[in-house]
Every structure is written in structure tokens, then in C-alpha cells.
Design an enzyme around this catalytic site. Structure first.
Site, PDB file in Angstrom:
ATOM      1  N   ALA A 243       0.827  -1.210   0.000  1.00 45.69           N
ATOM      2  CA  ALA A 243       0.000   0.000   0.000  1.00 45.69           C
ATOM      3  C   ALA A 243       0.868   1.270   0.000  1.00 45.69           C
ATOM      4  O   ALA A 243       2.102   1.224   0.048  1.00 45.69           O
ATOM      5  CB  ALA A 243      -0.937  -0.012   1.201  1.00 45.69           C
ATOM      6  N   HIS A 244       0.185   2.403  -0.027  1.00 43.62           N
ATOM      7  CA  HIS A 244       0.867   3.692  -0.161  1.00 43.62           C
ATOM      8  C   HIS A 244       1.762   3.980   1.047  1.00 43.62           C
ATOM      9  O   HIS A 244       1.435   3.658   2.185  1.00 43.62           O
ATOM     10  CB  HIS A 244      -0.140   4.834  -0.347  1.00 43.62           C
ATOM     11  CG  HIS A 244      -1.119   4.992   0.770  1.00 43.62           C
ATOM     12  ND1 HIS A 244      -0.873   5.749   1.878  1.00 43.62           N
ATOM     13  CD2 HIS A 244      -2.355   4.487   0.936  1.00 43.62           C
ATOM     14  CE1 HIS A 244      -1.904   5.729   2.683  1.00 43.62           C
ATOM     15  NE2 HIS A 244      -2.824   4.951   2.145  1.00 43.62           N
TER      16      HIS A 244
END
Length: 366
Positions: A243-244
Site C-alpha cells: 500500500a501507499h
């Protein structure tokens, strides 16, 4: 792919030049293929990493073996090396992987403005390169690859069909990306207001350092700000979600279907088993091992082995797992104890006078 075979056999002596070690037997033994211990091939090389495997090789016809120690009870020629599996991989890479001649840039490639392409490229038809893309030397881009504007692909990298590298991402040298992987998709960022989810623009990028390999259908999301990073030497299996703003340290192993939530930081040489899930904003120390299917909701210090849901130290997780298998018996035991307690309570209610007289007699004695 069929079993690897050479048109012209090589000798055990040639193999020793690549892997080192000590030859026991005929150094001119011809080798024309590679095989595992489960498949007999009298012209092929195989390997043994431990004594247990040596028993399986006792009656298996192969041309020669890479072994961890000299096995005198086997008549087959052998090369003794420290790490037979590593030696086997080097033999495969040196003699059985055919180098591809550069193809150049196909006519059907779509290029934006100010694209720079290094020496000896192999860019297949139907590749799309955005504006100001930089492609290093000897890069291979297979059909359907998309590289967004202001992205960089380092030397000797290979992107297999239908890989997407969105805008503003950087890939280092010798990076391998398998089909269907998406690098730089928007991070999953929203803010809730009055019952609606409002998108937070994802303005950062992704950095994939040297010698990283990403399997098929991996997703590495761009950062909200700054960058999502996978550091050098890390190997990622198929169907992994990063994820980010996550940072994955050097030389990690992420097995299939691992999911890592946003802003988690992972140290170097971490191994994460298949289908493990990591919550957001965690710190995982160096050389941590996380068992398959673990649910990690707290940070983990370096050099720990954890497993279970929620993840806990390995020894405790094993005890918990052992208790789970005994739950039917424990459930029956609790029922039996409940019945016994109920019986005792019933008896006590029927004889309150006797209990009172007994207590009074004890008081008088005192």
C-alpha cells in the site's frame, strides 16, 4: 517448458569452473541437461542438499550430482560445494539460459515527447512510453507494457507483457517485473464527510531499487506524499499488495497474497509467509520472520519469529494452536464440570439445616 537440454554436452570440469568445489569421479562426464531428484535422466545434472535427499538418489540414474559432502556410497560423479542449490542455479544461469539478442525498438511503439532510450533495447510492439520517460541500457519491454510520464527504468531491467508503471515512478537496474503487475496506482486514501468518501489525491511516487523482482499481478501503490519504496534485492511473489507509503527493506521475501497496509515500514531480510496481513503504521524490525496467514496488528522488534491471529511470538502461537485442536474435548470437560457443580448446588439447597447445624457445631468446638 520442457526439460532443459543442451545441443552440445558440457563436462563436469566446465561446471566446476563456474561453481568451484571438488570433483569426485570422472571430470569429463558429459552433461546435457538438468533435472530434479524426482525425475531420472542419465544425461542430466541434479543436486542434493542434505542427507535425507541422498537416500532418494541411491537408485536414481543421473549423470552427476552437486552435493553438500562426498557421498561415497553413490557411484555417480559428484562435485562437493558449500551450497548445492546455489551452485545448481549458477549452472542453469550460465549454460541453460539463452541470452536474447537486442530487438531494437518496434515500429508500433507509442512514444511521448522527450523520451530517452539507452543502448541495445528490446522494446516490443504495442508498448506505450509517456512524456520524458527514461529507459536504460539493455532494457526489455514486452508487448502491452505502459510506462507513464516522468518515469525511469534502469539498466538491464525486464518488464513482461501488460506491466503498468504509472507516472513519476523509478525502477533501478536489473529489476524484473512479471505480467499484470501495476506500479504506482493510486493509494487507497479517502476522507469521510457527511456520509460520503472524498478522494485524497495521491501525489507521491514509487521507487523500486536495484535487483528487485516482482511476481505476477503485484500492486505497489503510489505514496500520498513522498514515495512508496521497495529496496534492493527484495523478491516479491505473485498477488502481493503493497500500500501507499510502505517501505520494504533490503533483501526481503514476500510470499504470495501478502497484504501490507499503508505507511508500514519493514526492515531488511524480513520473510513474510503467504496470506499474512500487516496493519497500517507498523514497524517490523530487521530479520523478522512472519508465519503464513498471520495477522500482524502490532509492531515487531528485530530478530523475532511471530505467527497466529493476532500475531504473537512463535512459541506462544504454537501453544495456542495446540489448544485449538483440543477444543472439542475441553468443551465437553466444561460441560461435565457445569453438570457436577449444578448437582452439588442442588444438594446444598436440599440440606440447608444440616449445613447450619454443622457450622454451629464447629463454632462451639472453638
Amino acid at each position: 517448458m520442457s526439460k532443459p537440454q543442451l545441443p552440445t554436452p558440457i563436462t563436469l570440469a566446465q561446471i566446476q569452473e563456474v561453481v568451484g568445489g571438488t570433483i569426485h569421479g570422472d571430470s569429463q562426464t558429459p552433461i546435457s541437461g538438468l533435472t530434479s531428484l524426482g525425475q531420472a535422466d542419465p544425461q542430466a545434472l541434479s543436486f542434493i542438499t542434505n542427507d535425507k535427499m541422498s537416500k532418494a538418489a541411491a537408485n536414481l540414474p543421473v549423470a552427476a550430482l552437486l552435493v553438500h559432502r562426498h557421498l561415497s556410497d553413490l557411484a555417480v560423479p559428484q562435485i562437493v560445494v558449500d551450497n548445492p542449490m546455489l551452485a545448481f542455479a549458477r549452472v542453469a544461469q550460465t549454460f541453460f539460459v539463452r541470452p536474447q539478442a537486442p530487438r531494437g525498438v518496434a515500429e508500433q511503439v507509442t512514444q511521448g515527447a522527450d523520451v530517452r532510450i539507452g543502448a541495445d533495447p528490446s522494446i516490443w510492439p504495442f508498448v506505450t512510453l509517456g512524456d520524458r520517460v527514461t529507459i536504460g541500457n539493455r532494457v526489455t519491454l514486452y508487448p502491452g507494457v505502459f510506462v507513464g510520464s516522468d518515469s525511469t527504468i534502469g539498466d538491464d531491467s525486464v518488464l513482461y507483457p501488460n506491466v503498468v508503471v504509472r507516472e513519476g515512478c523509478t525502477l533501478g537496474a536489473r529489476v524484473i517485473i512479471h505480467s499484470g503487475t501495476v506500479i504506482g496506482a493510486d493509494g487507497f486514501g479517502y476522507v469521510q464527510h457527511q456520509g460520503r468518501h472524498h478522494k485524497i489525491p495521491q501525489l507521491g511516487g514509487v521507487v523500486i531499487e536495484d535487483d528487485v523482482e516482482l511476481g505476477a499481478n503485484v500492486t505497489v501503490d503510489r505514496a500520498t506524499f513522498g514515495r512508496t519504496m521497495v529496496k534492493r534485492g527484495t523478491k516479491v511473489d505473485n498477488l502481493v499488495q503493497i500500500a501507499h507509503n510502505v517501505t520494504v527493506g533490503e533483501h526481503c521475501i514476500l510470499v504470495a497474497q501478502v497484504g501490507i497496509a499503508g505507511s508500514t515500514t519493514i526492515g531488511h531480510h524480513v520473510m513474510i509467509g503467504g496470506q499474512a496481513g500487516l496493519s497500517d503504521h507498523l514497524t517490523i524490525g530487521d530479520q523478522v520472520m512472519i508465519a503464513a496467514k498471520s495477522g500482524v496488528n502490532r509492531s515487531v522488534e528485530s530478530n523475532q519469529i511471530v505467527g497466529g491471529i493476532p500475531a504473537m511470538p512463535r512459541e506462544k502461537a504454537l501453544r495456542v494452536q495446540g489448544v485449538i485442536f483440543q477444543l472439542p474435548e475441553l468443551k465437553q470437560l466444561v460441560r461435565d464440570l457445569e453438570q457436577r457443580v449444578a448437582t452439588l448446588e442442588t444438594r446444598m439447597k436440599k440440606t440447608p439445616g444440616r449445613i447450619a447445624r454443622t457450622q454451629a457445631a464447629r463454632s462451639n468446638k472453638r
